[in-house]
Design a protein around this motif. Structure first.
Motif, PDB file in Angstrom:
ATOM      1  N   VAL A 289      44.130 -22.860 -28.112  1.00 24.84           N
ATOM      2  CA  VAL A 289      42.869 -22.635 -27.402  1.00 24.84           C
ATOM      3  C   VAL A 289      42.877 -21.242 -26.774  1.00 24.84           C
ATOM      4  CG1 VAL A 289      41.512 -23.357 -25.401  1.00 24.84           C
ATOM      5  CG2 VAL A 289      42.396 -25.071 -26.984  1.00 24.84           C
ATOM      6  N   ARG A 290      41.747 -20.562 -26.866  1.00 27.48           N
ATOM      7  CA  ARG A 290      41.619 -19.230 -26.274  1.00 27.48           C
ATOM      8  C   ARG A 290      41.461 -19.361 -24.763  1.00 27.48           C
ATOM      9  NH1 ARG A 290      39.491 -15.031 -29.154  1.00 27.48           N
ATOM     10  NH2 ARG A 290      37.779 -14.743 -27.677  1.00 27.48           N
TER      11      ARG A 290
ATOM     12  N   ARG B 180      45.338 -14.676 -23.937  1.00 30.50           N
ATOM     13  CA  ARG B 180      45.743 -13.319 -23.595  1.00 30.50           C
ATOM     14  C   ARG B 180      46.153 -13.324 -22.134  1.00 30.50           C
ATOM     15  NH1 ARG B 180      45.881 -12.873 -28.231  1.00 30.50           N
ATOM     16  NH2 ARG B 180      44.845 -11.372 -29.617  1.00 30.50           N
ATOM     17  N   MET B 181      47.046 -12.392 -21.785  1.00 29.02           N
ATOM     18  CA  MET B 181      47.559 -12.337 -20.427  1.00 29.02           C
ATOM     19  C   MET B 181      47.307 -10.968 -19.817  1.00 29.02           C
ATOM     20  SD  MET B 181      51.294 -13.461 -19.050  1.00 29.02           S
ATOM     21  CE  MET B 181      51.713 -13.401 -17.299  1.00 29.02           C
ATOM     22  N   VAL B 182      46.798 -10.972 -18.600  1.00 22.35           N
ATOM     23  CA  VAL B 182      46.613  -9.756 -17.825  1.00 22.35           C
ATOM     24  C   VAL B 182      47.614  -9.793 -16.679  1.00 22.35           C
ATOM     25  CG1 VAL B 182      45.059  -8.388 -16.391  1.00 22.35           C
ATOM     26  CG2 VAL B 182      44.180  -9.568 -18.418  1.00 22.35           C
ATOM     27  N   THR B 183      48.561  -8.862 -16.693  1.00 20.49           N
ATOM     28  CA  THR B 183      49.579  -8.775 -15.651  1.00 20.49           C
ATOM     29  C   THR B 183      49.246  -7.618 -14.720  1.00 20.49           C
ATOM     30  OG1 THR B 183      51.263  -9.605 -17.186  1.00 20.49           O
ATOM     31  CG2 THR B 183      52.038  -8.493 -15.187  1.00 20.49           C
ATOM     32  N   VAL B 184      49.254  -7.881 -13.427  1.00 21.30           N
ATOM     33  CA  VAL B 184      49.024  -6.830 -12.445  1.00 21.30           C
ATOM     34  C   VAL B 184      50.389  -6.299 -12.016  1.00 21.30           C
ATOM     35  CG1 VAL B 184      47.964  -6.175 -10.263  1.00 21.30           C
ATOM     36  CG2 VAL B 184      46.895  -7.938 -11.689  1.00 21.30           C
ATOM     37  N   ALA B 185      50.790  -5.163 -12.589  1.00 23.85           N
ATOM     38  CA  ALA B 185      52.082  -4.554 -12.247  1.00 23.85           C
ATOM     39  C   ALA B 185      52.040  -4.089 -10.794  1.00 23.85           C
ATOM     40  CB  ALA B 185      52.362  -3.373 -13.168  1.00 23.85           C
TER      41      ALA B 185
ATOM     42  N   LYS C 299      44.692  -7.246 -26.923  1.00 23.72           N
ATOM     43  CA  LYS C 299      46.099  -7.585 -26.770  1.00 23.72           C
ATOM     44  C   LYS C 299      46.369  -7.771 -25.278  1.00 23.72           C
ATOM     45  CE  LYS C 299      47.446  -2.700 -26.800  1.00 23.72           C
ATOM     46  NZ  LYS C 299      48.307  -1.680 -27.443  1.00 23.72           N
ATOM     47  N   ASP C 300      47.549  -8.267 -24.957  1.00 22.59           N
ATOM     48  CA  ASP C 300      47.895  -8.456 -23.542  1.00 22.59           C
ATOM     49  C   ASP C 300      47.740  -7.120 -22.802  1.00 22.59           C
ATOM     50  OD1 ASP C 300      48.447 -11.065 -24.120  1.00 22.59           O
ATOM     51  OD2 ASP C 300      50.619 -10.829 -24.115  1.00 22.59           O
TER      52      ASP C 300
END
Length: 499
Positions: A425-426, A454-459, A489-490
């Motif tokens: 699943v999206r 998809r993953m969004v990482t807050v560095a 993409k991520d």
């Protein structure tokens, strides 16, 4: 891990027949007619309260306590709605269900909660739907009759108090079983996901979108597993590892607290002229542990609150926010030296909704967590003793807190095994690098389980919950909710540098 039965609902069914899809054959054949009755409910919407807009409306619907016996006992689910601000049917996307986390967190006021930051582009397209999960808030709230002390789970391991901790864990489990035993086994994440699908059907929607925080990410992931064809756009903010949900979730927090603490000592040492806690990371670390040792001998009065050594360590989540932690430890140090009486920052106690038992948050949290994950908790108290001693050495900041005994050790199993999450699943996962409650590795594990995500990482992102704290991450979520487009993409966003 035991594999639960995965319910897959077939697309294209009318609301009246949507529940007759592929739950187990015996359940489905017996349940068609009663479940059709639930699908045909007409919510009686009315203004929730006088302090919020008249467009914020509430209603109550019925769901079966036990979905394998839909003709049996019914419970209430309190739902709320803030209609899409656009009057255009073409612009409206559907409904966006909201969950604050927990388990045990009430979500009825989520559509109007000031901490939920949704841009107008999202508000125009979705009816925002809040709900109190089963057993929580105004949804047939459970109570175990727990005292204030029995609701306190911050119990570090000490040899001299371990017997008392075992008694506490057993007492909570026994009181809950005596007060609400017939109900507790059905307060599971799987059943809450089924309740969400009842809400979907009652609202006349073929699919739902969703924004869930913390534990709400696990609830959302379980929904995607059980009802993949009813899943539209799902945003999971600060995700937990679905495979470690349970005891492993606590232990992951202890492991992540140590590098967060190390990062804090490095940041603070570079600002010695401001905080005066040490010129080197080793010096800052020594200052902190000297404070802990001092408070072990004599509690520190900081802002009218007496901080024991354990109470200081219990602030472990604070170290993910370096500036807040440095200010707090500086104030604590000055208080210990008798130099100041600056009030200590402390969260306000939660307020109970009308007619909600005072122990509802704790009772419902333990009910869901223990019923979901009973098999991940050892039965032998001595196992907890050994693990707490081991983890106190591994993770001195909080390892013994997280590995010490909990009521789940004495809980009866829930009505069915928990749900392994593994699908395409999206979904969009948002995660801070320095999240103390759902560490980065937990979000990465959720990403692997939801292979279409998809993953969004807050560095450099600090604290628990991304929503409203990072414009880059917020833009990704807004784009996904309004257009359905996930990042190619991520994506890594960066937190702004501290001034």
């Amino acid at each position: 891990m035991a594999v639960g039965i995965v319910a897959t609902f077939v697309s294209g069914l009318t609301p009246a027949t949507a529940f007759a899809a592929s739950e187990p054959a015996a359940v489905a054949s017996a349940a068609k007619a009663p479940l059709r009755h639930y699908a045909q409910q007409k919510p009686q919407w009315q203004r929730c309260d006088a302090k919020n807009p008249a467009t914020y409306q509430c209603a109550t619907i019925k769901v079966p306590l036990d979905y394998s016996d839909p003709g049996g006992k019914k419970i209430d689910i309190a739902i709320s709605r803030l209609r899409a601000s656009s009057a255009s049917a073409k612009e409206r996307r559907g409904v966006l269900l909201l969950n604050p986390g927990g388990p045990g967190g009430p979500g009825l006021n989520m559509p109007v909660h000031p901490d939920v930051n949704l841009p107008e582009e999202v508000n125009r397209r979705y009816d925002l739907i809040g709900f109190d999960p089963r057993g929580v808030g105004r949804s047939s709230p459970v109570s175990c009759g727990l005292t204030d002390d029995e609701q306190d789970l911050e119990r570090p391991y000490k040899a001299e108090t371990f017997a008392k901790d075992v008694k506490w864990a057993r007492t909570v489990a026994d009181k809950c079983r005596a007060r609400a035993g017939d109900t507790l086994r059905h307060l599971t994440t799987r059943n809450t996901a089924r309740d969400m699908d009842v809400i979907r059907t009652v609202l006349g929607e073929k699919r739902i979108s969703y924004l869930g925080f913390s534990y709400g990410t696990y609830l959302g992931a379980v929904y995607t597993q059980m009802f993949p064809r009813r899943t539209d756009r799902f945003v999971l903010d600060s995700a937990t590892d679905p495979a470690r949900y349970g005891r492993g979730m606590f232990q992951a927090m202890a492991a992540r607290a140590e590098p967060a603490f190390t990062r804090w000592t490095e940041w603070t040492a570079r600002r010695h002229t401001t905080y005066e806690l040490g010129r080197t990371p080793a010096g800052v670390r020594k200052t902190f542990w000297d404070l802990v040792a001092r408070a072990d001998r004599e509690p520190v009065d900081y802002g009218g609150t007496l901080f024991t050594s354990d109470a200081i360590r219990a602030q472990r989540a604070m170290f993910s926010r370096v500036r807040e932690a440095a200010s707090w430890v500086t104030g604590l140090k000055k208080a210990a030296e008798g130099k100041t009486r600056t009030p200590a920052p402390s969260p306000l106690p939660p307020t109970s909704a009308r007619d909600v038992p005072s122990d509802n948050n704790a009772a419902s949290a333990w009910a869901v967590l223990c019923a979901d994950t009973r098999t991940s908790w050892p039965r032998d108290p001595e196992q907890y003793r050994r693990d707490a001693i081991r983890d106190n050495t591994r993770y001195p900041l909080s390892g013994d807190f997280e590995s010490n005994i909990k009521p789940c050790a004495f809980w009866k199993p829930g009505s069915e095994p928990r749900t392994p999450v593994n699908n395409t699943v999206r979904a969009l996962i948002l995660q801070n690098e320095w999240d103390p409650a759902t560490p980065l590795a937990e979000g990465q594990a959720m990403h692997r389980a939801l292979r279409g995500s998809r993953m969004v990482t807050v560095a450099g992102g600090e604290g628990h919950i991304v929503n409203g704290t990072n414009s880059c991450a917020d833009r990704s979520a807004t784009l996904y909710l309004t257009t359905g487009r996930l990042p190619a993409k991520d994506l890594t966003c960066r937190a702004p540098e501290s001034p």
